[in-house]
Design a protein around this motif. Structure first.
Motif, PDB file in Angstrom:
ATOM      1  N   CYS A   1      -7.185  -1.285   0.181  1.00 42.08           N
ATOM      2  CA  CYS A   1      -7.228  -0.201   1.183  1.00 42.08           C
ATOM      3  C   CYS A   1      -8.638   0.348   1.395  1.00 42.08           C
ATOM      4  O   CYS A   1      -8.970   0.759   2.495  1.00 42.08           O
ATOM      5  CB  CYS A   1      -6.254   0.909   0.822  1.00 42.08           C
ATOM      6  SG  CYS A   1      -6.643   1.777  -0.699  1.00 42.08           S
TER       7      CYS A   1
ATOM      8  N   MET B   1       0.842  -1.209   0.000  1.00 41.98           N
ATOM      9  CA  MET B   1       0.000   0.000   0.000  1.00 41.98           C
ATOM     10  C   MET B   1       0.865   1.242   0.000  1.00 41.98           C
ATOM     11  O   MET B   1       1.953   1.243   0.575  1.00 41.98           O
ATOM     12  CB  MET B   1      -0.888   0.017   1.247  1.00 41.98           C
ATOM     13  CG  MET B   1      -1.957  -1.030   1.207  1.00 41.98           C
ATOM     14  SD  MET B   1      -3.134  -0.782   2.527  1.00 41.98           S
ATOM     15  CE  MET B   1      -4.191  -2.180   2.236  1.00 41.98           C
ATOM     16  N   VAL B   2       0.348   2.291  -0.613  1.00 44.46           N
ATOM     17  CA  VAL B   2       1.071   3.563  -0.595  1.00 44.46           C
ATOM     18  C   VAL B   2       0.166   4.656  -0.009  1.00 44.46           C
ATOM     19  O   VAL B   2       0.381   5.118   1.098  1.00 44.46           O
ATOM     20  CB  VAL B   2       1.567   3.960  -2.006  1.00 44.46           C
ATOM     21  CG1 VAL B   2       2.398   5.244  -1.922  1.00 44.46           C
ATOM     22  CG2 VAL B   2       2.400   2.832  -2.610  1.00 44.46           C
ATOM     23  N   ASP B   3      -0.878   5.044  -0.742  1.00 43.56           N
ATOM     24  CA  ASP B   3      -1.693   6.167  -0.259  1.00 43.56           C
ATOM     25  C   ASP B   3      -2.797   5.734   0.709  1.00 43.56           C
ATOM     26  O   ASP B   3      -3.172   6.488   1.599  1.00 43.56           O
ATOM     27  CB  ASP B   3      -2.294   6.941  -1.436  1.00 43.56           C
ATOM     28  CG  ASP B   3      -3.279   6.103  -2.246  1.00 43.56           C
ATOM     29  OD1 ASP B   3      -3.088   4.867  -2.289  1.00 43.56           O
ATOM     30  OD2 ASP B   3      -4.216   6.670  -2.815  1.00 43.56           O
ATOM     31  N   GLY B   4      -3.345   4.545   0.499  1.00 42.61           N
ATOM     32  CA  GLY B   4      -4.414   4.077   1.383  1.00 42.61           C
ATOM     33  C   GLY B   4      -5.752   4.727   1.116  1.00 42.61           C
ATOM     34  O   GLY B   4      -6.666   4.651   1.937  1.00 42.61           O
TER      35      GLY B   4
ATOM     36  N   GLY C   1      -7.242   4.526  -2.258  1.00 42.41           N
ATOM     37  CA  GLY C   1      -7.839   4.007  -3.492  1.00 42.41           C
ATOM     38  C   GLY C   1      -7.344   4.701  -4.756  1.00 42.41           C
ATOM     39  O   GLY C   1      -7.913   4.515  -5.821  1.00 42.41           O
ATOM     40  N   MET C   2      -6.289   5.517  -4.655  1.00 47.14           N
ATOM     41  CA  MET C   2      -5.860   6.282  -5.836  1.00 47.14           C
ATOM     42  C   MET C   2      -4.594   5.757  -6.510  1.00 47.14           C
ATOM     43  O   MET C   2      -4.437   5.913  -7.713  1.00 47.14           O
ATOM     44  CB  MET C   2      -5.680   7.749  -5.463  1.00 47.14           C
ATOM     45  CG  MET C   2      -7.020   8.424  -5.240  1.00 47.14           C
ATOM     46  SD  MET C   2      -6.903  10.185  -5.147  1.00 47.14           S
ATOM     47  CE  MET C   2      -6.271  10.401  -3.528  1.00 47.14           C
ATOM     48  N   CYS C   3      -3.670   5.144  -5.758  1.00 49.34           N
ATOM     49  CA  CYS C   3      -2.385   4.782  -6.382  1.00 49.34           C
ATOM     50  C   CYS C   3      -2.439   3.441  -7.105  1.00 49.34           C
ATOM     51  O   CYS C   3      -1.646   3.185  -7.997  1.00 49.34           O
ATOM     52  CB  CYS C   3      -1.274   4.768  -5.341  1.00 49.34           C
ATOM     53  SG  CYS C   3      -1.348   3.366  -4.207  1.00 49.34           S
ATOM     54  N   GLY C   4      -3.339   2.568  -6.722  1.00 53.82           N
ATOM     55  CA  GLY C   4      -3.466   1.263  -7.377  1.00 53.82           C
ATOM     56  C   GLY C   4      -2.499   0.208  -6.849  1.00 53.82           C
ATOM     57  O   GLY C   4      -2.535  -0.942  -7.282  1.00 53.82           O
ATOM     58  N   GLY C   5      -1.630   0.588  -5.897  1.00 50.23           N
ATOM     59  CA  GLY C   5      -0.631  -0.356  -5.385  1.00 50.23           C
ATOM     60  C   GLY C   5      -1.233  -1.614  -4.772  1.00 50.23           C
ATOM     61  O   GLY C   5      -0.670  -2.694  -4.861  1.00 50.23           O
ATOM     62  N   CYS C   6      -2.408  -1.483  -4.183  1.00 50.59           N
ATOM     63  CA  CYS C   6      -2.991  -2.601  -3.434  1.00 50.59           C
ATOM     64  C   CYS C   6      -4.022  -3.386  -4.257  1.00 50.59           C
ATOM     65  O   CYS C   6      -4.820  -4.126  -3.688  1.00 50.59           O
ATOM     66  CB  CYS C   6      -3.645  -2.075  -2.169  1.00 50.59           C
ATOM     67  SG  CYS C   6      -5.069  -1.032  -2.529  1.00 50.59           S
TER      68      CYS C   6
HETATM   69 FE1  FES Z   1      -3.175   3.057  -3.099  1.00 51.77          FE
HETATM   70 FE2  FES Z   1      -4.845   1.211  -2.149  1.00 51.77          FE
HETATM   71  S1  FES Z   1      -2.966   1.850  -1.327  1.00 51.77           S
HETATM   72  S2  FES Z   1      -4.987   2.332  -3.986  1.00 51.77           S
END
Ligand code: FES
Ligand code: FAD
Ligand code: MG
Length: 268
Positions: A225, A203-206, A208-213
């Motif tokens: 997230c 996770m990065v931003d937590g 729902g915007m970065c797409g990492g998760c």
């Molecule tokens: Fe970035 Fe979920 S942590 S979208």
């Protein structure tokens, strides 16, 4: 395993079982990492964090002393666990997964479920929270992979035995390393026991915007997230998740090696 009680009164007030925070230790752009809120002390306005030192940021966190500050903590994040009176629930925890599982097992017990807990660890030194699970469980089964403590077995073995009982459990909750959750879900699927898992993606931003998760659940893209962290384990594409979790292994190892070398050079 490391433990900290952190002053965060607004989070302590709002938090519900299953939720997590994202923290960064310094305000100078240090990495953001998610950790589950393992417990809460409302009267003191504090939350409990329990973590395993696996890389640079968790090692930095482990060096903090009582009274030190964490620059940023965002939370509570994620959807809370759906708690209801299912009947008999089986809670399966592996390794550090026992930490996020504890508040869920506690809440399930509080609303009147019969709680059967199965805890697993690689060896005795890695088994955590056995006493606290004993307090909230009607039945507790402990196992270690190497047999250094309690029963020598993987958690899937007692889980299968519990699922074979008549009546079978009404619901399962499984939290642990991703391969363990995958294999537990294969067991519960055979016995048609509904199973919630809590996913530990990057996770990065937590928000729902970065797409990492991003994960795939029932063929659709979901963000752990904001849509999770809990999902129907029988619908999660674990193989894809494992592949994505391993995407940055090389960079993570490099960061940890550099950090350790730096500490070594300045004599700490
Ligand atoms: Fe970035 Fe979920 S942590 S979208
Ligand atoms: P690194 O060497 O950077 O990474 C080690 C491994 O950790 C990676 O291979 C990857 O699998 C994972 N990881 C790395 N960066 C991240 C990131 N930004 N976000 C998520 N995972 C990452 N761990 C605990 O010990 N206790 C907890 O209560 C806990 N709760 C979690 C709750 C959620 C919702 C999620 C998604 C993860 C949770 N984790 C928990 C895992 C924890 O976030 C990682 O162990 C931590 O980020 C590793 O950081 P590092 O720099 O020390 O290790
Ligand atoms: Mg890291």
């Amino acid at each position: 395993m490391f433990w900290a009680e952190v002053e965060a009164p607004l989070i302590a007030q709002a938090r519900r079982p299953g939720q997590f925070i994202i923290l960064s230790i310094d305000s100078d752009g240090s990495e953001r990492i998610p950790l589950t809120i393992a417990g809460v002390h409302s009267e003191r306005g504090t939350i409990e964090l329990i973590w395993q030192r696996v890389g640079k940021t968790t090692a930095e966190l482990a060096r903090l002393q009582a009274g030190d500050a964490i620059a940023n903590i965002a939370g509570p994040l994620g959807e809370p666990t759906h708690i209801e009176r299912f009947g008999t629930v089986v809670c399966v925890g592996g390794g550090i997964g026992n930490a996020p599982l504890l508040p869920i097992a506690t809440a399930l017990k509080q609303v009147g479920n019969r709680v059967v807990s199965i805890l697993g660890a690689r060896d005795k030194s890695r088994l955590i929270l056995e006493d606290r699970f004993a307090e909230v469980s009607d039945e507790l089964i402990v196992c270690t992979d190497d047999g250094s403590y309690a029963r020598k077995a993987l958690v899937t073995e007692p889980l299968q035995e519990v699922c074979q009982r008549d009546p079978k459990p009404n619901q399962a909750f499984v939290i642990g390393p991703t391969p363990m959750m995958k294999f537990c879900c294969q067991v519960t699927r055979r016995f048609d026991v509904p199973t919630q898992v809590s996913l530990n993606t990057i996770m990065v931003d937590g928000t729902g915007m970065c797409g990492g998760c991003r994960v795939e659940v029932d063929g659709a893209a979901k963000f752990v997230c904001v849509d999770g962290p809990e999902f129907d384990g029988h619908k999660v594409n674990f193989d894809l998740m494992i592949k994505r979790l391993n995407a940055y292994k090389k960079q993570e190892q490099q960061a940890y090696d550099q950090y350790r070398q730096h500490r070594c050079q300045i004599g700490l």
